[in-house]
Design a protein around this motif. Sequence first.
Motif, short mmCIF file in Angstrom:
data_model
loop_
_atom_site.label_atom_id
_atom_site.label_comp_id
_atom_site.label_asym_id
_atom_site.label_seq_id
_atom_site.Cartn_x
_atom_site.Cartn_y
_atom_site.Cartn_z
N UNK A 144 0.80 -1.23 0.00
CA UNK A 144 0.00 0.00 0.00
C UNK A 144 0.84 1.28 0.00
N UNK A 145 2.14 1.20 -0.26
CA UNK A 145 2.90 2.45 -0.20
C UNK A 145 3.91 2.57 -1.35
N UNK A 146 4.91 1.66 -1.42
CA UNK A 146 5.98 1.88 -2.41
C UNK A 146 6.69 0.56 -2.73
N UNK A 147 7.50 0.62 -3.79
CA UNK A 147 8.39 -0.48 -4.13
C UNK A 147 9.77 0.12 -4.42
N UNK A 148 10.81 -0.51 -3.88
CA UNK A 148 12.18 -0.04 -4.09
C UNK A 148 12.97 -1.13 -4.81
N UNK A 149 13.71 -0.72 -5.82
CA UNK A 149 14.48 -1.67 -6.64
C UNK A 149 15.93 -1.24 -6.65
N UNK A 150 16.81 -2.19 -6.39
CA UNK A 150 18.26 -1.94 -6.48
C UNK A 150 18.84 -2.96 -7.46
N UNK A 151 19.50 -2.46 -8.48
CA UNK A 151 20.09 -3.33 -9.52
C UNK A 151 21.57 -3.01 -9.65
N UNK A 152 22.40 -4.07 -9.57
CA UNK A 152 23.85 -3.92 -9.76
C UNK A 152 24.26 -4.66 -11.02
N UNK A 153 24.96 -3.98 -11.92
CA UNK A 153 25.44 -4.58 -13.17
C UNK A 153 26.96 -4.63 -13.14
N UNK A 154 27.53 -5.80 -13.47
CA UNK A 154 28.98 -5.98 -13.46
C UNK A 154 29.43 -6.57 -14.79
N UNK A 155 30.46 -5.95 -15.38
CA UNK A 155 31.02 -6.45 -16.63
C UNK A 155 32.01 -7.57 -16.37
N UNK A 156 31.66 -8.80 -16.79
CA UNK A 156 32.52 -9.96 -16.55
C UNK A 156 33.31 -10.32 -17.81
N UNK A 157 33.88 -9.31 -18.45
CA UNK A 157 34.73 -9.55 -19.61
C UNK A 157 36.02 -8.75 -19.45
N UNK A 158 36.95 -8.93 -20.39
CA UNK A 158 38.29 -8.34 -20.26
C UNK A 158 38.24 -6.82 -20.12
N UNK A 159 39.18 -6.29 -19.30
CA UNK A 159 39.18 -4.85 -19.01
C UNK A 159 39.43 -4.01 -20.26
N UNK A 160 40.17 -4.59 -21.24
CA UNK A 160 40.46 -3.80 -22.44
C UNK A 160 39.27 -3.72 -23.40
N UNK A 161 38.21 -4.49 -23.10
CA UNK A 161 37.02 -4.46 -23.95
C UNK A 161 35.97 -3.52 -23.36
N UNK A 162 35.11 -3.04 -24.22
CA UNK A 162 34.04 -2.13 -23.80
C UNK A 162 32.73 -2.58 -24.45
N UNK A 163 31.69 -2.72 -23.64
CA UNK A 163 30.35 -3.02 -24.16
C UNK A 163 29.65 -1.72 -24.52
N UNK A 164 29.05 -1.68 -25.69
CA UNK A 164 28.38 -0.47 -26.16
C UNK A 164 26.86 -0.63 -26.11
N UNK A 165 26.18 0.50 -25.92
CA UNK A 165 24.71 0.55 -25.99
C UNK A 165 24.07 -0.52 -25.10
N UNK A 166 24.50 -0.58 -23.84
CA UNK A 166 23.94 -1.55 -22.91
C UNK A 166 22.56 -1.07 -22.44
#
Length: 405
Positions: free
Chosen positions: A274-296
């Motif tokens: 009857x009041x609220x909902x709270x959401x906490x989401x943590x995202x972690x990149x599990x690939x090589x540091x020299x790589x970059x994911x685009x448009x996540x």
Amino acid sequence: MSVSAVFVLDLKGKVLICRNYKGDVDMAEIDHFLPLLMQQEEDGLLSPVMVHVVATTNKNSNASLVYTFLYKLVEVFTEYFKELEEESIQDNFVVVYELLDELMDFGFPQTTDGKILQEYITQEGTKLEVAKTKVPTTVTNAVSWRSEGIKYKKNEVFIDVIESINVLVNANGIVMSSDIVGSIKLKTMLSGMPELRLGLNDRVLFALTGRDKGKTVTMEDVKFHQCVRLSRFDSDRTISFIPPDGESELMSYRINTHVKPLIWIESVIEKFSHSRVEIMVKAKGQFKKQSVANNVEVRIPVPSDADSPKFKASTGHAKYVPEKNLVVWTIKSFPGGKEFLLRAHFGLPSVENDELEGRPPITVNFEIPYFTVRYMKIIEKSGYQALPWVRYITQSGEYQLRTNS
């Protein structure tokens, strides 16, 4: 494979155009298709379509080959008319009949390459009469997918190696299923009749996805373009071929293997009645540091009666999409090894919703560009210089992470 007739029907099952190849099946047999269509619609199994393409046969034909031909038929029609729909068929009856005659002869597939067909079956009526007098040599050539005498001022070939990762993770963080669907796509602008040799670097793929280098990878559902010399691929995994001109798919495959999720998602959803909902989401990149994911894009489901959204993201931006009951968290650049956090707060109505809602999974979309090709060699008897441009992209397919109810 032997097909007796091919029909193109409208949405209601009415025949728009048909071609009887063998005369051994009553053309009224198509009337049995409409009741099947209506039954599928009643059961909710019918996907929205513009037209129906149907083949009939009175022999025990290979069904998968018949389906392959019908898909190729749709592909050729789409190349000609851009959109395959009732209006485009009605506006191009003459061209459709000519295509049906060239695509199949007495129930057997013949010329199914759209680019070759466009050389002598045109959409302008004045050209049709001229074209009939001379059939391109590519129809009877050993290399039927490429015309002779092609010339470009600047010779280039663009290669995209695209791999989609399908992952399903349960609420306890255990990977339930995973596989990789890949394809190699070409855009060729080369003069003459060049031979290309392409070698793929599996080591980069292993490093990116975390698979064990000691184990062999078995490709399943491998499909090559007809231009590939299969014997060379079997011996040393080199793809040797004379490419079609323009855009084409060189090969596609599937690898059924355990894949470490490249972007790991942890979520905590607290619902206060009857009041609220709270959401906490943590995202972690599990690939090589020299790589970059685009448009996540991380898509987080929220209750249908939620309102008054408030967001706090450590990077990127979040927006509420009420018509889909989703929070979409967008991160343009996601470096490997990094962690990012999103907190979302929603208000809930004071009256409880009596209907029990399911909890859809969190889905993630992303792409990771990477270099994977070992070498690219272009051989042409005139000896011109050509520029090969190669991209490797790992992207999300069906990438789902379930949450606790």
